[in-house]
Scaffold this active site. Structure first.
Site, PDB file in Angstrom:
ATOM      1  N   ALA A  26       0.962  -1.163   0.014  1.00  6.85           N
ATOM      2  CA  ALA A  26      -0.052  -0.219   0.142  1.00  6.85           C
ATOM      3  C   ALA A  26       0.697   1.324  -0.067  1.00  6.85           C
ATOM      4  O   ALA A  26       0.195   2.320  -0.666  1.00  6.85           O
ATOM      5  CB  ALA A  26      -1.093   0.015   1.253  1.00  6.85           C
ATOM      6  N   THR A  65       0.409   5.641  -1.426  1.00  3.47           N
ATOM      7  CA  THR A  65       0.068   6.751  -0.702  1.00  3.47           C
ATOM      8  C   THR A  65       0.150   8.052  -1.376  1.00  3.47           C
ATOM      9  O   THR A  65      -0.510   8.850  -1.054  1.00  3.47           O
ATOM     10  CB  THR A  65       0.668   6.730   0.582  1.00  3.47           C
ATOM     11  N   HIS A  86      -3.938  -9.936  -3.792  1.00  4.05           N
ATOM     12  CA  HIS A  86      -4.905  -9.527  -3.204  1.00  4.05           C
ATOM     13  C   HIS A  86      -5.982  -9.244  -3.974  1.00  4.05           C
ATOM     14  O   HIS A  86      -7.016  -8.568  -3.427  1.00  4.05           O
ATOM     15  CB  HIS A  86      -4.678  -8.609  -1.864  1.00  4.05           C
ATOM     16  N   CYS A 112     -26.369 -10.105  -6.477  1.00  2.15           N
ATOM     17  CA  CYS A 112     -25.828 -10.550  -7.910  1.00  2.15           C
ATOM     18  C   CYS A 112     -27.154 -10.856  -8.931  1.00  2.15           C
ATOM     19  O   CYS A 112     -28.226 -10.982  -8.668  1.00  2.15           O
ATOM     20  CB  CYS A 112     -25.286 -12.055  -8.256  1.00  2.15           C
ATOM     21  N   SER A 169       4.643  -3.270   4.891  1.00  2.00           N
ATOM     22  CA  SER A 169       5.292  -3.404   6.273  1.00  2.00           C
ATOM     23  C   SER A 169       5.556  -5.002   6.382  1.00  2.00           C
ATOM     24  O   SER A 169       5.986  -5.244   7.623  1.00  2.00           O
ATOM     25  CB  SER A 169       4.110  -3.005   7.181  1.00  2.00           C
ATOM     26  N   ASN A 185      10.917   1.307   2.526  1.00  2.32           N
ATOM     27  CA  ASN A 185       9.826   1.419   3.327  1.00  2.32           C
ATOM     28  C   ASN A 185      10.122   2.486   4.350  1.00  2.32           C
ATOM     29  O   ASN A 185      11.180   2.329   5.032  1.00  2.32           O
ATOM     30  CB  ASN A 185       9.233   0.118   3.945  1.00  2.32           C
ATOM     31  N   ILE A 207       8.736   7.040  -1.195  1.00  6.75           N
ATOM     32  CA  ILE A 207       9.100   6.268  -2.560  1.00  6.75           C
ATOM     33  C   ILE A 207       9.088   6.962  -3.847  1.00  6.75           C
ATOM     34  O   ILE A 207       9.908   6.718  -4.630  1.00  6.75           O
ATOM     35  CB  ILE A 207       7.927   5.049  -2.586  1.00  6.75           C
TER      36      ILE A 207
HETATM   37  P1  NAD Z   1       0.770  -1.566   5.081  1.00  6.09           P
HETATM   38  O1  NAD Z   1      -0.372  -0.729   5.323  1.00  6.09           O
HETATM   39  O2  NAD Z   1       0.704  -2.527   6.125  1.00  6.09           O
HETATM   40  O3  NAD Z   1       2.299  -0.928   5.083  1.00  6.09           O
HETATM   41  C1  NAD Z   1       2.515   0.077   4.374  1.00  6.09           C
HETATM   42  C2  NAD Z   1       3.793   0.397   4.509  1.00  6.09           C
HETATM   43  O4  NAD Z   1       4.121   1.490   3.635  1.00  6.09           O
HETATM   44  C3  NAD Z   1       3.988   1.066   6.027  1.00  6.09           C
HETATM   45  O5  NAD Z   1       4.950   0.554   6.769  1.00  6.09           O
HETATM   46  C4  NAD Z   1       4.164   2.777   5.806  1.00  6.09           C
HETATM   47  O6  NAD Z   1       5.195   3.134   6.705  1.00  6.09           O
HETATM   48  C5  NAD Z   1       5.226   2.522   4.508  1.00  6.09           C
HETATM   49  N1  NAD Z   1       4.706   3.742   3.340  1.00  6.09           N
HETATM   50  C6  NAD Z   1       3.590   4.577   3.265  1.00  6.09           C
HETATM   51  N2  NAD Z   1       3.631   5.551   2.391  1.00  6.09           N
HETATM   52  C7  NAD Z   1       4.992   5.410   2.151  1.00  6.09           C
HETATM   53  C8  NAD Z   1       5.883   6.384   1.310  1.00  6.09           C
HETATM   54  N3  NAD Z   1       5.523   7.353   0.496  1.00  6.09           N
HETATM   55  N4  NAD Z   1       7.308   6.020   1.178  1.00  6.09           N
HETATM   56  C9  NAD Z   1       7.886   4.866   1.877  1.00  6.09           C
HETATM   57  N5  NAD Z   1       6.876   4.237   2.726  1.00  6.09           N
HETATM   58  C10 NAD Z   1       5.722   4.416   2.772  1.00  6.09           C
HETATM   59  O7  NAD Z   1       0.593  -2.021   3.626  1.00  6.09           O
HETATM   60  P2  NAD Z   1       0.714  -3.647   2.967  1.00  6.09           P
HETATM   61  O8  NAD Z   1       1.920  -4.261   3.682  1.00  6.09           O
HETATM   62  O9  NAD Z   1       0.450  -3.441   1.388  1.00  6.09           O
HETATM   63  O10 NAD Z   1      -0.462  -4.351   3.704  1.00  6.09           O
HETATM   64  C11 NAD Z   1      -1.570  -3.746   3.745  1.00  6.09           C
HETATM   65  C12 NAD Z   1      -2.684  -4.738   3.110  1.00  6.09           C
HETATM   66  O11 NAD Z   1      -3.952  -3.585   2.364  1.00  6.09           O
HETATM   67  C13 NAD Z   1      -2.209  -5.278   1.642  1.00  6.09           C
HETATM   68  O12 NAD Z   1      -2.735  -6.428   1.635  1.00  6.09           O
HETATM   69  C14 NAD Z   1      -3.096  -4.443   0.607  1.00  6.09           C
HETATM   70  O13 NAD Z   1      -3.942  -5.471  -0.089  1.00  6.09           O
HETATM   71  C15 NAD Z   1      -4.126  -3.647   1.167  1.00  6.09           C
HETATM   72  N6  NAD Z   1      -4.324  -2.180   1.077  1.00  6.09           N
HETATM   73  C16 NAD Z   1      -4.081  -1.931  -0.471  1.00  6.09           C
HETATM   74  C17 NAD Z   1      -4.203  -0.712  -0.939  1.00  6.09           C
HETATM   75  C18 NAD Z   1      -3.850  -0.130  -2.406  1.00  6.09           C
HETATM   76  O14 NAD Z   1      -4.297  -1.110  -3.122  1.00  6.09           O
HETATM   77  N7  NAD Z   1      -3.532   1.096  -2.597  1.00  6.09           N
HETATM   78  C19 NAD Z   1      -4.211   0.369   0.154  1.00  6.09           C
HETATM   79  C20 NAD Z   1      -4.444   0.167   1.489  1.00  6.09           C
HETATM   80  C21 NAD Z   1      -4.607  -1.392   1.653  1.00  6.09           C
END
Ligand code: NAD
Length: 239
Positions: A13, A17, A112, A145, A187, A211, A229
């Site tokens: 995710a 962001t 996912h 559905c 994470s 990260n 990122i």
């Molecule tokens: P997570 O939320 O557990 O971790 C995200 C990590 O990214 C955090 O540790 C944070 O510190 C880091 N981070 C955030 N913005 C950043 C940036 N700009 N630069 C550097 N680091 C940054 O996310 P995960 O590990 O993907 O697990 C969460 C679950 O949630 C996933 O399985 C996913 O399916 C789902 N999810 C998806 C989305 C999406 O599709 N965009 C959004 C939210 C959640």
């Protein structure tokens, strides 16, 4: 990166962001701010409780993905594929931004699922999400559905739901074939996919972690970066 020929990237995710889509566990994460929101991601509550489904449809109507776009981080990974170095792009994200940025669908392993489609939990029918959202906008709070009356849900893997075994196998196989395994914005707390880092490491790949916050795998990594990122990834991947 210059020497690597089979780069496998695992995104989470955090790469989205900067496109305006909050993560779950970061400081501004959806669950960090509202632990109750986790219920909406749990299949048991979703199937059992119409109120949870109604709340889920409301949240989908307002999902930030509809108006957001891929950012410099996603485009840098599309460039990596153009350079012929990308072996696989495993993503935990459900926003399809990697494909929108130009990565080919056969390289992207969406472990996912995707929020851009719906699936019927009874008959397996799939359809575009926007069509279902049109029904919600027209007044159906929990649209069933149209084929069988079953419960519709976004085509994402909720907690408590089975992952797609073939996709996980492909992701793990790719991790074992990598010479460089690169995690970006995750994470690394969600298994089994976090196990891909251990697998790649065991098979001899260099491990690089990008990260903002520490992850459980920082100690085994060859390099760890904490910068945002969108700013760092294009620089790191520059030839
Ligand atoms: P997570 O939320 O557990 O971790 C995200 C990590 O990214 C955090 O540790 C944070 O510190 C880091 N981070 C955030 N913005 C950043 C940036 N700009 N630069 C550097 N680091 C940054 O996310 P995960 O590990 O993907 O697990 C969460 C679950 O949630 C996933 O399985 C996913 O399916 C789902 N999810 C998806 C989305 C999406 O599709 N965009 C959004 C939210 C959640």
């Amino acid at each position: 990166m210059d020497r690597a020929t089979r780069v496998v990237v695992l995104t989470g995710a955090g790469i989205s962001t900067e496109s305006g889509i909050p993560d779950f566990r970061g400081p501004q994460g959806v669950w960090t701010k509202n632990p109750q929101a986790e219920k909406l991601s749990n299949i048991h509550y979703y199937m059992a409780d119409p109120e949870v489904r109604k709340a889920s449809w409301k949240a989908r109507l307002e999902h930030p993905a509809w108006n957001a776009k891929p950012n410099a981080g996603h485009f840098a990974l599309a460039e990596l594929e153009k350079r012929g170095k990308l072996h696989a792009l495993i993503t935990q994200n459900i926003d399809e931004f990697h494909q929108m940025a130009g990565n080919s669908p056969d390289k992207v392993l969406e472990v996912h699922g995707t929020v851009r489609k719906v699936v019927c939990m009874a008959c397996g029918m799939t359809a575009p999400m926007q069509k279902a959202l049109d029904r919600v906008r027209a007044g159906e709070e929990d649209p069933p559905c149209r084929d069988c009356g079953g419960i519709l849900k976004s085509a994402t893997i909720s907690f408590g739901q089975q992952l797609v075994p073939e996709l996980i196998e492909r992701a793990m196989r790719a991790a074992g074939e990598a010479d460089l395994f690169f995690t970006v914005g995750t994470s690394l707390q969600v298994y089994p996919i976090a196990g891909a880092v251990e697998l790649a490491n065991g098979a001899g790949a260099k491990i690089v972690i990008l990260n903002a916050e520490p992850t459980p795998f920082d100690e085994i990594a060859d390099a760890v970066f904490r910068e945002p990122i969108g700013a760092l990834l294009p620089k790191l991947l520059q030839p």
